[in-house]
Structure formats: C-alpha cells, structure tokens
Design a protein around this motif. Sequence first.
Motif, PDB file in Angstrom:
ATOM      1  N   ASP A  42     -79.204 -62.416 -46.505  1.00  0.00           N
ATOM      2  CA  ASP A  42     -78.170 -61.694 -47.227  1.00  0.00           C
ATOM      3  C   ASP A  42     -78.130 -60.259 -46.732  1.00  0.00           C
ATOM      4  N   MET A  43     -77.015 -59.901 -46.073  1.00  0.00           N
ATOM      5  CA  MET A  43     -76.853 -58.565 -45.516  1.00  0.00           C
ATOM      6  C   MET A  43     -75.947 -57.693 -46.390  1.00  0.00           C
ATOM      7  N   THR A  44     -75.536 -58.241 -47.532  1.00  0.00           N
ATOM      8  CA  THR A  44     -74.820 -57.470 -48.535  1.00  0.00           C
ATOM      9  C   THR A  44     -75.759 -56.425 -49.125  1.00  0.00           C
ATOM     10  N   THR A  45     -75.227 -55.277 -49.515  1.00  0.00           N
ATOM     11  CA  THR A  45     -76.026 -54.351 -50.321  1.00  0.00           C
ATOM     12  C   THR A  45     -75.977 -54.877 -51.753  1.00  0.00           C
ATOM     13  N   SER A  46     -77.099 -55.391 -52.223  1.00  0.00           N
ATOM     14  CA  SER A  46     -77.169 -56.041 -53.526  1.00  0.00           C
ATOM     15  C   SER A  46     -78.397 -55.506 -54.266  1.00  0.00           C
ATOM     16  N   THR A  47     -78.815 -56.198 -55.308  1.00  0.00           N
ATOM     17  CA  THR A  47     -79.950 -55.705 -56.092  1.00  0.00           C
ATOM     18  C   THR A  47     -81.263 -56.309 -55.607  1.00  0.00           C
ATOM     19  N   PRO A  48     -82.342 -55.542 -55.650  1.00  0.00           N
ATOM     20  CA  PRO A  48     -83.651 -56.088 -55.300  1.00  0.00           C
ATOM     21  C   PRO A  48     -84.023 -57.280 -56.179  1.00  0.00           C
ATOM     22  N   THR A  49     -83.621 -57.244 -57.441  1.00  0.00           N
ATOM     23  CA  THR A  49     -83.931 -58.348 -58.360  1.00  0.00           C
ATOM     24  C   THR A  49     -83.286 -59.638 -57.898  1.00  0.00           C
ATOM     25  N   GLY A  59     -64.347 -47.002 -43.488  1.00  0.00           N
ATOM     26  CA  GLY A  59     -65.444 -47.570 -42.723  1.00  0.00           C
ATOM     27  C   GLY A  59     -66.373 -48.222 -43.731  1.00  0.00           C
ATOM     28  N   PHE A  60     -66.356 -47.656 -44.935  1.00  0.00           N
ATOM     29  CA  PHE A  60     -67.086 -48.189 -46.075  1.00  0.00           C
ATOM     30  C   PHE A  60     -66.304 -47.779 -47.319  1.00  0.00           C
ATOM     31  N   PHE A  61     -65.963 -48.751 -48.163  1.00  0.00           N
ATOM     32  CA  PHE A  61     -65.085 -48.509 -49.295  1.00  0.00           C
ATOM     33  C   PHE A  61     -65.729 -47.652 -50.386  1.00  0.00           C
ATOM     34  N   VAL A  62     -64.926 -46.779 -50.988  1.00  0.00           N
ATOM     35  CA  VAL A  62     -65.362 -46.011 -52.147  1.00  0.00           C
ATOM     36  C   VAL A  62     -65.865 -46.939 -53.248  1.00  0.00           C
ATOM     37  N   LYS A  63     -65.137 -48.017 -53.521  1.00  0.00           N
ATOM     38  CA  LYS A  63     -65.517 -48.928 -54.604  1.00  0.00           C
ATOM     39  C   LYS A  63     -66.874 -49.574 -54.354  1.00  0.00           C
ATOM     40  N   HIS A  64     -67.192 -49.849 -53.111  1.00  0.00           N
ATOM     41  CA  HIS A  64     -68.491 -50.444 -52.794  1.00  0.00           C
ATOM     42  C   HIS A  64     -69.609 -49.404 -52.877  1.00  0.00           C
ATOM     43  N   PHE A  65     -69.278 -48.157 -52.540  1.00  0.00           N
ATOM     44  CA  PHE A  65     -70.274 -47.093 -52.632  1.00  0.00           C
ATOM     45  C   PHE A  65     -70.630 -46.825 -54.092  1.00  0.00           C
ATOM     46  N   ILE A  66     -69.635 -46.860 -54.960  1.00  0.00           N
ATOM     47  CA  ILE A  66     -69.901 -46.704 -56.396  1.00  0.00           C
ATOM     48  C   ILE A  66     -70.826 -47.812 -56.878  1.00  0.00           C
ATOM     49  N   LYS A  67     -70.561 -49.033 -56.429  1.00  0.00           N
ATOM     50  CA  LYS A  67     -71.439 -50.166 -56.771  1.00  0.00           C
ATOM     51  C   LYS A  67     -72.870 -49.912 -56.333  1.00  0.00           C
ATOM     52  N   ASP A  68     -73.040 -49.411 -55.118  1.00  0.00           N
ATOM     53  CA  ASP A  68     -74.380 -49.134 -54.590  1.00  0.00           C
ATOM     54  C   ASP A  68     -75.087 -48.067 -55.414  1.00  0.00           C
ATOM     55  N   MET A  69     -74.352 -47.010 -55.764  1.00  0.00           N
ATOM     56  CA  MET A  69     -74.958 -45.935 -56.556  1.00  0.00           C
ATOM     57  C   MET A  69     -75.347 -46.424 -57.943  1.00  0.00           C
ATOM     58  N   GLU A  70     -74.559 -47.314 -58.517  1.00  0.00           N
ATOM     59  CA  GLU A  70     -74.910 -47.886 -59.820  1.00  0.00           C
ATOM     60  C   GLU A  70     -76.194 -48.704 -59.734  1.00  0.00           C
ATOM     61  N   ILE A  71     -76.345 -49.465 -58.646  1.00  0.00           N
ATOM     62  CA  ILE A  71     -77.580 -50.224 -58.444  1.00  0.00           C
ATOM     63  C   ILE A  71     -78.767 -49.270 -58.338  1.00  0.00           C
ATOM     64  N   ALA A  72     -78.621 -48.225 -57.524  1.00  0.00           N
ATOM     65  CA  ALA A  72     -79.710 -47.265 -57.322  1.00  0.00           C
ATOM     66  C   ALA A  72     -80.074 -46.556 -58.623  1.00  0.00           C
ATOM     67  N   LEU A  73     -79.071 -46.180 -59.410  1.00  0.00           N
ATOM     68  CA  LEU A  73     -79.331 -45.518 -60.694  1.00  0.00           C
ATOM     69  C   LEU A  73     -80.071 -46.449 -61.648  1.00  0.00           C
TER      70      LEU A  73
END
Length: 292
Positions: free
Chosen positions: A97-104, A235-249
Amino acid sequence: MNVEAKKIAFIGTGVMGRSMAGHLMSGGYDVVVFTRSKEKAEALLAQGASWAGSPGEAVRDADYIITMVGYPKDVEEVYFGQEGILENAKTGAFVIDMTTSTPTLAKQIFIEAKERQIHSLDAPVSGGDIGAKEARLTIMVGGDESAFEACLPVFKLMGSNIIHQGGAGAGQHTKMCNQIAIATNMIGVCEALAYADAAGLNPEDVLKSISSGAAGSWSLSNLAPRIIADNFEPGFFVKHFIKDMEIALDEAERMGLDVPGLALAKEMYVKLSQKGEENSGTQALYKLWKKQ
C-alpha cells in the motif's frame, strides 16, 4: 520468496499512480490496472496494460499488488470484503500500500495478510507528480525486512530514495514526519514570496538567492516556481494534504505530542479548501496572501 515474478496489479492510477504504473511496465512487468474512473487508466491501457473490473479481479494472478488510492476509507474498501485484495490475492503474493494512510490500518492489513500467507508492506511516497514522472520518489517502507528485500527491484523502478523504516506501520509513521515538515515549510515558502512581492522585489531573483542557501527546501525549489508562474495545478491535492495532516494530528494526540505548527497549517489549509481550492495543488496556499 519469488523475486522473479513478473505480474503486477496496480490499483489507483491518479496523478502519481499513472506514472508509477508506467515505470513498472517500462521495467518489463505485465501490469493489470483497476481504478474507479476507467478514463484515468486510458493512457496506460494504450501502452499495453490490462484492465480489470474490480480489485479482486485485478489481483487474482498477480505476484505484486500495489495500491495508490486517495483516503484510508478507500484503502479499506479495496483491501477488505469479497471483492477485495486480501480475499482474492494468491498465497505468497506481496501487497504494497503506497497510499498515505494510517499506521493503524497498515498494521491491520499486515495481520490479516499474514493469516492468509500474503506478505504486506506499507510504503507511502513523497515527491509529488514530478518525482512520480521521473521515478525519483522517496519510498518509506514498513513491514518485514525479507518482504522489503523481495520488493526492492519493484521499488527501484519508481523511486531513488528507498528506506526500510521498521515493522508494519513504520512507513506510514515516517510519512507523517514528512508531512509535518512540509506543512510548516509551505507556510514559510508562501510568506517569503508574499514578503518579496510586498517589498517590490523580483520573486524569481529572490528565489535564485534563497533556494540554494540555508532556506533551501524541496518545496522552495519545486513549488515556489509554480507559485511565481501562477500555476496551482495539483502535484498533490490540497484535500489529500488535509487528510494527511488530520492523520498526523490524530497520531500525535495518541502519543501525547503537541504539534502547534501542524495544527496551524491544517487550519490554514482548511480555510483554503473552504474557498474552493480543495482540488488545487498544495502551493495554492499562497492564495491566502495573494492580492485579489
């Protein structure tokens, strides 16, 4: 483990996945693709890729299975269920899985894959559309080292900085480190260009001076020129970056770690998204400073 296997199922052929799958085809692998919008795969099909009508159909004879989808919910959708990857992949296959997803979720896939004698790696990437097109992605990998070694020839066709970070979930945790660093850096890049504009400077000349010094960064070298050119294509969507930041938070909160810079960046990107920029590139953050 069979490192000579030649069939790859690639699920998710968006902005980055399309280029990544193309490199695998150029490397001599037979590639079968599935994506929710078939038109996104037309270029790959024209190059000789095969089409599958579902994730389950795509993976049945595949030796390597790569997913590059949008959100953790999309990862769950393609991995689980009767038509999902784990139910249909053959024994001994490698799922990556090369998606940026959750460690869980990465750990859950690893456990369920292992029960089926399938090897699982979480391998999110960094480098955006440019890195994908030029096969220069940074690939951060979590999972068993033996599986990592077996998949290294595949990774090398897509990236140039490939590091095994540890057990299941370690790749996703490393990607969170990457996104945290980018989040506040993008604020700095945008503020620097806004300052240059306010001071009446030539932004291109400013960029020449600061990008090779202590202020240098990937975002400054690759995304600041797009800002100057008024190019906010993704090159990378704003909506996907928000998703990533939510995961990190969420992960930071779980670990009891305070990350105020990340929280500020997420707040700013949410504001940007609310202005209708969710499908723009992350460099569109500059629009919060841009004179209308």
